[in-house]
Scaffold this active site. Structure first.
Site, PDB file in Angstrom:
ATOM      1  N   SER A 195     -12.387   7.304  -7.459  1.00  0.00           N
ATOM      2  CA  SER A 195     -12.424   5.912  -7.024  1.00  0.00           C
ATOM      3  C   SER A 195     -13.784   5.290  -7.368  1.00  0.00           C
ATOM      4  O   SER A 195     -14.194   5.314  -8.536  1.00  0.00           O
ATOM      5  CB  SER A 195     -12.107   5.866  -5.529  1.00  0.00           C
ATOM      6  OG  SER A 195     -11.795   4.560  -5.142  1.00  0.00           O
ATOM      7  N   ASP A 353      -0.905   3.484  -7.337  1.00  0.00           N
ATOM      8  CA  ASP A 353      -2.291   3.105  -7.064  1.00  0.00           C
ATOM      9  C   ASP A 353      -2.531   1.730  -7.684  1.00  0.00           C
ATOM     10  O   ASP A 353      -2.191   1.518  -8.849  1.00  0.00           O
ATOM     11  CB  ASP A 353      -3.204   4.163  -7.712  1.00  0.00           C
ATOM     12  CG  ASP A 353      -4.685   3.904  -7.499  1.00  0.00           C
ATOM     13  OD1 ASP A 353      -5.034   2.977  -6.748  1.00  0.00           O
ATOM     14  OD2 ASP A 353      -5.484   4.651  -8.096  1.00  0.00           O
ATOM     15  N   HIS A 383      -3.349   6.609  -4.275  1.00  0.00           N
ATOM     16  CA  HIS A 383      -4.780   6.637  -4.606  1.00  0.00           C
ATOM     17  C   HIS A 383      -5.502   7.873  -4.062  1.00  0.00           C
ATOM     18  O   HIS A 383      -6.313   8.474  -4.757  1.00  0.00           O
ATOM     19  CB  HIS A 383      -5.439   5.348  -4.085  1.00  0.00           C
ATOM     20  CG  HIS A 383      -6.861   5.165  -4.517  1.00  0.00           C
ATOM     21  ND1 HIS A 383      -7.210   5.028  -5.845  1.00  0.00           N
ATOM     22  CD2 HIS A 383      -8.021   5.081  -3.813  1.00  0.00           C
ATOM     23  CE1 HIS A 383      -8.536   4.872  -5.930  1.00  0.00           C
ATOM     24  NE2 HIS A 383      -9.047   4.897  -4.719  1.00  0.00           N
TER      25      HIS A 383
END
Ligand SMILES: *[C@@H]1O[C@H](CO)[C@@H](O)[C@H](O)[C@H]1NC(C)=O
Length: 414
Positions: A195, A353, A383
């Site tokens: 991320s 995601d 995610h």
């Protein structure tokens, strides 16, 4: 009896309110994913209540501690995490003044030139820490035999860009310069993150190209110019009150040191000017060119995409242009020549995601300039699936994501 009824009613309300995560049907292990979604929503609601009661501020130390414990509870079953592990030497220390946690597999200790992975955790540059990432780091270190250095970089909005990136960069430089005393092989240094951590890893690779053997970009955020990607539109209805919430845009505002009043502008792509939307920057993230159709579930999506380019808040863009177009912030906006000479790049993307397309487009652009890329796409993942490679809510896909990372570390570095 009455008490039992009240208790039952509370549980029913809880289940009705929280277990409505709109988990997409093709995602397996539905019930576990609903619990994860409910857990994250409960965190948001609790913090929201505490903020409105004046007990804490958002993204205060207390908020962050609470977030760490929620993640530990979900991933290990205990809010305080895991105990001593006989297979790992775990030590907290500083490297160039930055706090890190080092995981040395016992089997690696006698070896003088060990491979290492320097890891940058996720959490939108604003949340989470070496504590919440402890279970994942242990798993990777133990299963691969590679030394893992988890970086506890400073967080936004208190420390906006470039502080988090600089902290991580300083740690990587330290490892490179001190590899002899750390018993680390200079040609076997990998970096990685998920991320926001993937965003940081991609930026550091541009700076330290030839000194890094391998980079892992796991569900990375790689651009801030277009929030109307196919993955945003396609995945917005799913897990929309937790992981895929539009509120997550606040993390980007934190990192860019911007007021939350710009939330709407970002979500509507009103943060870039009309001239920018028509510029050749947009070719670098052109979805028609860099997003293979096979990754898009909804084939009718084109008709729902905003194709107008004649709008934008000029004033806001003039404030943020230099940051938005900087490859250190938006690695996908790097020109082709900058992509050349990067280390072997491992990219993991998840189907459900909202930032799925960033990793896919980066993989395509790297391949286009002849760079070596390993792209793993997990169509049934969301995610944060990689958090759930173990623990009470272990997901099959989470285990697979982490096993693939471990296999690549062993294959490329041992
Ligand atoms: C974009 O910003 C301008 C200037 O602030 C504003 O007038 C306009 O309504 C905004 N449009 C959208 C779609 O948010």
């Amino acid at each position: 009896m009455i008490r039992l009824t009240i208790f039952g009613a509370i549980i029913a309300v809880f289940l009705y309110t929280y277990l409505d995560g709109n988990v997409p049907e093709p995602i397996p292990e539905q019930f576990k994913v609903k619990i994860i979604d409910a857990g994250m929503k409960t965190y948001g609601l609790t913090i929201g209540t505490m903020v409105s009661l004046g007990i804490t501020d958002p993204l205060s130390d207390l908020d962050r501690k609470f977030a760490d414990h929620v993640i530990l509870l979900l991933t290990t079953g205990f809010p305080w995490g895991l105990g001593v592990d006989p297979d790992l030497k775990i030590s907290d220390r500083t490297m160039n003044g930055v706090h890190v946690r080092m995981y040395e597999p016992m089997t690696s200790l006698p070896v003088s030139e060990r491979p290492a992975l320097v890891y940058f955790h996720g959490g939108g540059w604003s949340l989470l820490s070496v504590d919440s990432y402890d279970p994942l780091m242990r798993k990777i270190a133990k299963a691969s035999g590679v030394v893992v250095i988890s970086v506890n970089y400073r967080l936004s909005p208190q420390y906006p860009y470039p502080v988090p990136l600089q902290d991580c960069h300083d740690v990587v430089e330290y490892v490179i310069e001190n590899c002899a005393s750390l018993n680390i092989h200079p040609n076997k240094i990998a970096i990685g993150g998920d991320s926001a951590g993937g965003n940081i890893a991609a930026a550091i690779s541009y700076k330290l190209k030839h000194k890094i053997a391998l980079q892992f970009l796991l569900v990375p955020v790689l651009q801030m110019a277009n929030w109307n990607t196919k993955s945003y539109i396609e995945n917005a209805p799913y897990l929309s009150k937790s992981i895929n919430s539009p509120d997550s845009i606040c993390f980007v505002l934190n990192y860019l040191n911007l007021d939350y009043k710009y939330t709407r502008d970002f979500l509507n792509n009103n943060h870039t000017s009309a001239a920018f939307k028509a510029s050749d920057y947009m070719d670098l993230i052109d979805q028609n060119r860099w997003l293979p159709q096979q990754f898009v579930r909804d084939k009718t999506l084109m008709s729902k995409l905003e194709t107008r380019t004649d709008f934008g808040d000029e004033e806001l863009f003039s404030i943020i242009e230099s940051r938005i177009t900087d490859p250190m912030v938006s690695p996908l906006l790097a020109r082709d020549d900058m992509l050349k000479g990067l280390p072997l790049t491992y990219i993991a993307t998840s189907g459900y995601d909202v930032i799925r397309d960033d990793g896919i487009m980066y993989s395509e652009r790297l391949k286009h300039v002849g760079q070596k890329v390993i792209h793993q796409h997990y169509s049934e993942a969301f995610h944060n699936s990689l958090f759930f490679a173990g623990g009470p809510l272990k997901l099959e896909v989470g285990e697979r994501i982490v096993q693939d990372i471990v296999d690549t570390l062993k294959d490329k570095l041992l």
